[in-house]
Enzyme design. Structure first.
Site, short mmCIF file in Angstrom:
data_model
loop_
_atom_site.label_atom_id
_atom_site.label_comp_id
_atom_site.label_asym_id
_atom_site.label_seq_id
_atom_site.Cartn_x
_atom_site.Cartn_y
_atom_site.Cartn_z
N ALA A 42 -6.02 80.39 9.67
CA ALA A 42 -4.81 81.02 10.20
C ALA A 42 -4.60 82.35 9.50
O ALA A 42 -5.07 82.57 8.39
CB ALA A 42 -3.61 80.11 9.96
N ASP A 43 -3.89 83.21 10.19
CA ASP A 43 -3.42 84.43 9.55
C ASP A 43 -2.00 84.71 10.04
O ASP A 43 -1.70 84.52 11.22
CB ASP A 43 -4.32 85.63 9.84
CG ASP A 43 -4.01 86.76 8.89
OD1 ASP A 43 -4.44 86.67 7.72
OD2 ASP A 43 -3.29 87.70 9.29
N THR A 44 -1.16 85.12 9.11
CA THR A 44 0.25 85.36 9.39
C THR A 44 0.63 86.77 8.97
O THR A 44 0.22 87.23 7.91
CB THR A 44 1.12 84.34 8.63
OG1 THR A 44 0.72 83.01 8.98
CG2 THR A 44 2.60 84.52 8.95
#
EC number: 3.6.1.9
Length: 196
Positions: free
Chosen positions: A71-73
């Site tokens: 994931a990347d936020t």
């Protein structure tokens, strides 16, 4: 579960969110320099590219048959992307900028197993109170701001600066559960089967 599940992340929050289920997994920190990807103006494409690269790095670390979750936020405010702050001063400046306004928190998940790759994004709107300027440095030092996208957190006392959240609170922690479960179901896995 047939496939080994790998969470490709160094984030303690993502790990803690997934640990709230009894699903067996291992956590592997992807050795990937996120600064190698340049933001081109689309936060959804940006986070997808980062998460995809992380998944490929994990796969190359000996997990080619595993089901990999990455994931990347990012925080997005007036078209500008806020990643993790580079210093305490940078974190204070981020919080000063976000104070008294609303911003988006965008997370893109990538699930990869062999040739099957799926992704989905979540967008949560967060509004901050007018943060008293004299409390900015204290906040940054109290809540490990350098490890957090946008320099803030929602859990524990970190939510003190949050006025309102519209959308998934787990998205702000970097692992939107509902979206993750929808993707896992495409691999015949449901988090419902792993409730504690």
């Amino acid at each position: 579960m047939e496939a080994r599940l790998v969470l490709g992340s160094s984030s303690e929050r993502r790990k803690a969110v997934l640990e709230s289920f009894r699903i067996p997994f291992i956590c592997v920190s992807p050795d990937f320099d996120e600064r190698s990807i340049v933001y081109s103006g689309d936060p959804f494409e940006y986070t997808k590219e980062l998460a995809w690269n992380k998944a490929n790095v994990v796969r190359s670390q000996g997990f080619s048959d595993a089901l990999i979750i990455t994931a990347d936020t990012v925080v997005v405010y007036k078209g500008e992307v806020f990643n993790k702050p580079e210093s305490e001063e940078h974190a204070v400046e981020m919080l000063r900028t976000l104070s008294g306004s609303s911003h988006s928190v965008i997370t893109t998940l990538v699930l990869m197993q062999n040739e099957k790759v799926l992704s989905a994004s979540e967008n949560t709107q967060v509004s901050f109170i007018d943060i008293p300027p004299q409390h900015l440095k204290t906040y940054v030092r109290s809540f490990s701001s350098l490890k957090r996208c946008g320099g803030y957190c929602v859990q524990d006392g970190g939510g003190l600066i949050i006025k309102q959240i519209e959308g998934c609170v787990y998205n702000i922690q970097g692992l939107p559960i509902k979206t993750l479960n929808q993707l896992l179901m495409e691999f015949n896995i449901s988090l419902w089967d792993y409730l504690v």
